[in-house]
Design an enzyme around this catalytic site. Structure first.
Site, PDB file in Angstrom:
ATOM      1  N   THR A 151       7.756   2.744   2.368  1.00  0.00           N
ATOM      2  CA  THR A 151       8.361   3.528   3.468  1.00  0.00           C
ATOM      3  C   THR A 151       7.419   3.456   4.679  1.00  0.00           C
ATOM      4  O   THR A 151       7.517   2.524   5.459  1.00  0.00           O
ATOM      5  CB  THR A 151       8.624   5.000   3.053  1.00  0.00           C
ATOM      6  OG1 THR A 151       7.438   5.563   2.503  1.00  0.00           O
ATOM      7  CG2 THR A 151       9.749   5.085   2.061  1.00  0.00           C
ATOM      8  N   THR A 158       1.528   9.475  -8.588  1.00  0.00           N
ATOM      9  CA  THR A 158       1.728   9.401  -7.145  1.00  0.00           C
ATOM     10  C   THR A 158       3.154   9.032  -6.826  1.00  0.00           C
ATOM     11  O   THR A 158       3.996   8.900  -7.700  1.00  0.00           O
ATOM     12  CB  THR A 158       0.806   8.387  -6.502  1.00  0.00           C
ATOM     13  OG1 THR A 158       0.922   8.535  -5.082  1.00  0.00           O
ATOM     14  CG2 THR A 158       1.210   6.973  -6.889  1.00  0.00           C
TER      15      THR A 158
END
Lengths: 401, 401
Positions: free
Chosen positions: B150, B187
């Site tokens: 992203t 994560t």
């Protein structure tokens, strides 16, 4: 109870002073004293940071006494991480003030704020204390307030007048703080005076309670300082029968006044958050209990992603509910709702289709209330904070040691 | 064990693909599949955020199975806070992938990342999955890696080759993440493949252990995402006797390889922290225990004041020891020391007089290790993070919903 426009010396029997002692590079006011003309019942709470300043370590001893006479303070140097010499300097500030004021041992609180890790320039500090003593006056409230500021951009004060058993009483407070704000017992500095008579042990209890509902509900950056101190002096000159329990007829009005001053000052600290362009009130309702509500409100208020979104005027409820989600509180996602200044943007676990024009209007406002309902039970909490801006980074990247 | 330059398909029997399905406004890669040619022992850990994405809720069910076949994923839309429709969409992604791959029920993990609060554009997602299936290839690792990004500014991958019982084995991993990084179990995304044979229940145990020493030790902004997922697939094609306990002769080498890949990826995430100009390693030693060490390291790594100081290239040990002090860990202030890349700046509770020229050199470096010794006992922890810059604020104020 009515709000009045007064400084820390508004209650009867308090004098104050602030002088330019040359500690701050800017040359501004940096040393001062607030004193009661008679011994005052005293209550205080301090930072729980392990690296607490010698000023805090010393003042904790003062706080064990029932009565105190004064607060001596300086800005521009926090006297933190300064070892044995730092402790000797804090004691010297108290001792010199005691001598000048004719006060007994351990009757003067010591407070230091500013850069961590430097020794106090004691020649300047001592000279400043001597000059402050000479300047002590009912008209010295403003100078004293200026002498506790560091990165503050405006003066933080609040005062109320009220009646106790038919007698007029006044409470007034000042505070400083704009960064390193995530108090854990009290904020950077908050000094409150009142001429109300309050029994010392009961005052100490009240101070803790009120700190939890005011200064402990403010967060700017999530950093708990080494020097946080909240000190309340009540000298009893109003002449009311001393308030000594929750059952006392004057308890409710005094508690209301103490809480009002403390919350006013707490909100002013958030409003002056370093680089702030927004003043944010995070209200969490319908939590499992008050603790859960505070945990959720703090997670939202501390989130850099939420804070930068408000700086960008983006009604990003995703970041708000995400922070609630990782806070550690328990609730059902599908019962959560979020509103900004009353405009609902998230309901039953889903984003709503808001009136975009109205919402744009809300986001452009300076004061925004984020209301989060968790749909669990009756727990509630309110936290005050500011946004994260370019100026926050600028102030803290350039405030060099 | 030696590091090799390979993608997620470097271990034997893995194929991958990534395609441009039109979910990202930028038109970049945004849908992909990683598949094992044979059923692979699988272990995974996920975010503990209460607002976990339907993708995570669904994948938790997949993680209960011993074996899995694939991971299907998209970027550009997190499918979080999307209610019943979001859950149906996550299931549909898995079901379509199972059909195409000929896999059984609950054998495909689903991962979504991007903006919170929007429904997936399922026509584009389904088309993307079909195209990804057609593209599946050993050469598809790079496209798959691009399709999980992203705000990442570079590709995050790591791979090692090692021997198990005389047979060559390979482990490879990819990860994404630059913001909303404070994993609490894993994560944002980390996908790891290996052709080593590992008994499924033991693999699940190892994944949790390694997550605690790698991804759970990274923090960018303190925000725990709704979509964190760490998934490890071990298909056994290396032909080694399956590793099933700490007593197994190949346990140590496999653990070392899994930890190395995971820590490499974790560090790359911190290095790519949004707006980062510094890569900071916070090493805490001599704590009361490992938990206290982690608490201190995390407090320092999360402190906006510490992070902005490093952006300003200011060796502000006051903020470092202040953060240690409010972390909640117990230690004596006068036993603490702090060094930056080996240069001691704080010792025995006091600032030292450092070589200013040398220190200036250290602060101008991109990679800085902050070593804090607490002088209590043997506890230690290492946390990786980045600084807080103007660009951090810019990226997050302008990343609009």
């Amino acid at each position: 109870m009515k709000q009045i426009n007064g400084w820390i010396t508004a209650p009867q029997g308090f004098v104050a002073a602030g002088v330019k002692a040359g500690i701050k590079k800017s040359g501004n006011y940096d040393v001062g004293i607030i004193a009661s003309l008679v011994p005052a019942a005293a209550g205080a709470v301090f930072t729980q940071n392990v690296m607490a300043s010698p000023a805090v370590v010393f003042s904790r001893e003062v706080a064990k006494q029932d009565y105190a006479r004064a607060i001596v303070f300086n800005a521009g140097c926090a006297n933190a991480c300064t070892g044995g010499q730092g402790m000797a300097d804090a004691k010297r500030m108290a001792q010199l003030s005691e001598e000048l004021l004719g006060a007994g041992k351990n009757q003067v609180y010591v407070c230091s704020t500013g850069v961590i890790g430097h020794l106090l320039p004691m020649d300047k500090v001592e000279q400043g204390i001597r000059e402050s003593y000479k300047d002590l006056a009912v008209g010295g409230g403003e100078a004293a307030t200026l002498a506790i500021q560091t990165t503050d951009t405006f003066v933080k004060k609040s005062a109320y007048e009220f009646k106790l058993n038919g007698k007029k009483a006044v409470i007034a407070g000042i505070a400083k703080g704009a960064g390193m704000i995530h108090p854990n017992m009290a904020t950077m500095f908050s000094f409150i005076t009142t001429d109300a008579a309050v029994q010392p042990a009961f005052l100490k209890k009240l101070v803790k309670e009120v700190a939890d509902k005011s200064f402990n509900m403010v967060v700017v950056d999530g950093d708990t300082s080494t020097n946080d101190s909240m000190i309340v002096l009540a000298n009893g000159l109003a002449g009311n029968p001393a308030i000594d329990s929750e059952q006392h007829p004057d308890y409710a009005i005094f508690y209301e006044a103490l809480l009002a001053v403390s919350q006013d000052l707490a909100k002013l600290i958030a409003r002056d958050g370093e680089g702030a362009t927004k003043f944010l009130t995070v209200e969490v309702n319908e939590a499992e209990n008050d603790t859960d509500a505070k945990v959720v409100a703090m997670a939202i208020a501390k989130s850099p992603l939420v804070k930068t979104a408000f700086f960008g005027q983006d009604p990003n409820w995703g970041r708000i509910v995400c922070a609630a989600g990782y806070s550690g509180a328990s609730f059902s996602p599908d019962k959560v709702s979020v509103a900004l200044n009353g405009q609902i943007i998230f309901e039953n676990g889903l984003g709503t289709v808001p009136d975009l024009e109205k919402l744009k209007g809300v986001m452009s406002e300076h004061d925004i209330t984020i209301t989060v309902k968790l749909g669990a039970a009756e727990g509630k909490a309110t936290v005050w904070t500011s946004d994260f801006s370019y100026d926050y980074v600028k102030i803290n990247a350039e405030y060099h040691t």
